[in-house]
Design a protein around this motif. Structure first.
Motif, PDB file in Angstrom:
ATOM      1  N   LEU A  51      -5.589   2.048  -7.095  1.00 37.11           N
ATOM      2  CA  LEU A  51      -4.874   3.274  -6.729  1.00 37.11           C
ATOM      3  C   LEU A  51      -4.286   3.157  -5.322  1.00 37.11           C
ATOM      4  N   ASN A  53      -3.422   5.553  -2.142  1.00 42.44           N
ATOM      5  CA  ASN A  53      -3.543   6.881  -1.530  1.00 42.44           C
ATOM      6  C   ASN A  53      -2.353   7.059  -0.580  1.00 42.44           C
ATOM      7  N   THR A 108      -9.329   2.821  -4.561  1.00 46.70           N
ATOM      8  CA  THR A 108      -8.115   2.795  -3.731  1.00 46.70           C
ATOM      9  C   THR A 108      -8.162   1.574  -2.819  1.00 46.70           C
ATOM     10  N   LEU A 286       0.562  10.047  -5.089  1.00 45.45           N
ATOM     11  CA  LEU A 286      -0.585  10.952  -4.970  1.00 45.45           C
ATOM     12  C   LEU A 286      -1.357  10.638  -3.686  1.00 45.45           C
ATOM     13  N   SER A 288      -4.795  12.049  -0.945  1.00 41.93           N
ATOM     14  CA  SER A 288      -5.976  12.900  -0.807  1.00 41.93           C
ATOM     15  C   SER A 288      -5.828  13.853   0.375  1.00 41.93           C
ATOM     16  N   LEU A 299      -9.744   9.353  -4.968  1.00 44.88           N
ATOM     17  CA  LEU A 299      -8.433   9.674  -5.529  1.00 44.88           C
ATOM     18  C   LEU A 299      -8.470   9.745  -7.055  1.00 44.88           C
ATOM     19  N   LEU A 300      -9.452   9.069  -7.634  1.00 50.26           N
ATOM     20  CA  LEU A 300      -9.599   9.124  -9.087  1.00 50.26           C
ATOM     21  C   LEU A 300     -10.020  10.537  -9.514  1.00 50.26           C
ATOM     22  N   ASP A 302      -9.205  13.218  -7.640  1.00 50.55           N
ATOM     23  CA  ASP A 302      -8.021  14.031  -7.339  1.00 50.55           C
ATOM     24  C   ASP A 302      -6.957  13.906  -8.431  1.00 50.55           C
ATOM     25  N   LEU A 303      -6.955  12.768  -9.094  1.00 52.59           N
ATOM     26  CA  LEU A 303      -5.996  12.537 -10.174  1.00 52.59           C
ATOM     27  C   LEU A 303      -6.163  13.593 -11.269  1.00 52.59           C
ATOM     28  N   TRP A 326      -1.484   8.799 -14.380  1.00 53.92           N
ATOM     29  CA  TRP A 326      -2.049   7.510 -13.948  1.00 53.92           C
ATOM     30  C   TRP A 326      -0.988   6.690 -13.210  1.00 53.92           C
ATOM     31  N   ALA A 329      -0.755   7.928  -9.699  1.00 49.59           N
ATOM     32  CA  ALA A 329      -1.904   7.563  -8.856  1.00 49.59           C
ATOM     33  C   ALA A 329      -1.903   6.089  -8.456  1.00 49.59           C
ATOM     34  N   THR A 330      -1.328   5.239  -9.290  1.00 49.90           N
ATOM     35  CA  THR A 330      -1.302   3.812  -8.955  1.00 49.90           C
ATOM     36  C   THR A 330      -0.046   3.432  -8.174  1.00 49.90           C
TER      37      THR A 330
END
Ligand SMILES: [Zn+2]
Length: 413
Positions: A51, A53, A108, A286, A288, A299-300, A302-303, A326, A329-330
């Motif tokens: 991920l 951030n 992340t 995405l 945090s 962050l996973l 927060d996803l 997804w 986020a990545t």
């Protein structure tokens, strides 16, 4: 140094992966270890990209739990800024080390940071083995444009020549804390030296109203007028961007990073208009935000909040699907954030997700990652071909927690 991963699952197919010199040398069903490789048996774990951030203030882990129930401005003015004035390099170093460990543990491996003592954050990132784009926050609300320029140059000096894992950036705090003259200067410097710019924008409705009253334009148009809306710019928040602003942001190739959990915790009263941004063609990532205003760096987790907030705000469960969330986020939907693909020649950065974790054992993988899993599902993290976490364990974490707690105590937090 070479690393070989065997028995990983990539999109349901069993694959091997070899890393050489920090990059992916080969990936696919036929790829096997070679003599001398460090071996990693994935034992059926899911191979996925890490991920990104897109917006945080790493060392603010030190502020976790301080003034967490206050509105934005009193929180900044009473709880944060007076303590930040006392920070030293060592405080920031250990706060950022704690942040790096937390991010790594939850998948992340690359982040965008805006914080004081940027050289100390860079040292923490390098020692943790991950990657970051870092900028010293620039303000001239209580100082002069000359002082801001000095601070900008000092920050860039601290970040110069640190290796490929650190990208220096300019980080004007916001349009309400940096003067028009300085914003214009930052835009020129970014163009001249091809530097990324990160800035908070349209976090609260009050900020938009103030911008309209003072500058006769909404925030994105104001930034554009000052030459600061470019493909090098990353806007954090963008909650109140309207359709005209989104069209302009897309046209300029500017990235927006949404921080749903921090927005909800600070109760900004709106949700980033992702469906409209997508329709306009805006690159979205995405973030945090800092641990002072989240308070987690997972962050996973927060996803899930991101996807749910979008569905809820649109009153439409199809407003965003798991695959799209997804991809956000990545960093796949925001190339400027620096994510790389799982393919030969790309940096050897990847995760292995535990297929025996309760959240990922049943059902479609991406839906499981987005809606059921959190950071604890990450078993292994590899950056530049180096195994930084295995079995959910980050070596040295205990020491990092003790040191960071000691620094927070010193600051009276
Ligand atoms: Zn922020």
């Amino acid at each position: 140094m070479t690393l070989a991963v065997e028995n990983a699952l990539l999109d349901g197919e069993r694959v091997g992966l070899r890393c050489e010199g920090g990059a992916i040398a080969a990936i696919g069903p036929e790829v096997a270890a070679q003599p001398g490789d460090e071996m990693l048996d994935a034992a059926g774990a899911h191979l996925v990209p890490p991920l990104v951030n897109g917006h945080t203030h790493a060392a603010m882990t030190l502020f976790r739990g301080s003034g967490g129930d206050l509105p934005l401005m009193p929180w900044l003015e009473e709880k944060i800024w007076p303590v930040e004035a006392k920070l030293t390099d060592e405080d920031v170093y250990w706060g950022a080390r704690l942040a790096c460990a937390e991010m790594l543990r939850s998948g992340t491996t690359r982040f965008w940071d805006m914080y004081w003592h940027p050289g100390a954050t860079a040292r923490a990132v390098a020692d943790a083995g991950i990657r970051a784009t870092i900028g010293a926050p620039l303000f001239d609300l209580h100082s002069s444009p000359e002082e801001l320029r000095e601070a900008a140059h000092r920050g860039l000096e601290e970040l110069a020549g640190l290796g490929p894992e650190i990208t220096p950036a300019l980080a004007p705090h916001a349009i309400y804390t940096v003067s028009e003259e300085s914003l214009r200067w930052i835009g020129e410097l970014s163009t001249e030296r091809d530097l990324p710019v990160q800035i908070h924008l349209s976090e609260t409705e009050g900020e938009v109203q103030e911008c309209l009253a003072r500058h006769g334009a909404r925030p994105a148009f104001y930034l554009d007028r000052l030459g600061l809306l470019s493909e090098r710019t990353v806007l954090a928040h963008g909650v109140w961007l309207d359709p005209e602003e989104l069209a302009l942001v897309a046209e300029r190739g500017t990235t927006v990073v949404t921080n749903p959990v921090a927005n909800m915790k600070l109760a900004v009263g709106g949700v980033f208009p992702f469906p409209a941004a997508r329709a306009a063609g805006v690159a979205v990532g995405l973030g945090s935000d800092g641990a002072g205003s989240n308070d987690s760096l997972d962050l996973l987790a927060d996803l899930k909040a991101f996807a749910l907030a979008q569905k809820h705000a649109a009153a439409d469960p199809t407003a965003i699907d798991a695959g799209e969330a997804w991809a956000v986020a990545t960093g796949a939907t925001a190339p400027r954030l620096g994510a790389t693909a799982l393919e030969p020649g790309a940096p050897a950065d990847f995760l292995l997700l535990d297929p025996r974790s309760p959240e990922l054992g049943i059902g479609e993988l991406t839906a499981g990652i987005v809606y059921a899993a959190a950071g604890a599902a990450v078993d292994t993290a590899v950056v530049a071909g180096r195994v930084l976490m295995r079995g959910g364990e980050v070596p040295g974490l205990e020491e990092v927690v003790v040191q960071a707690a000691g620094r927070a105590g010193r600051l009276g937090l």
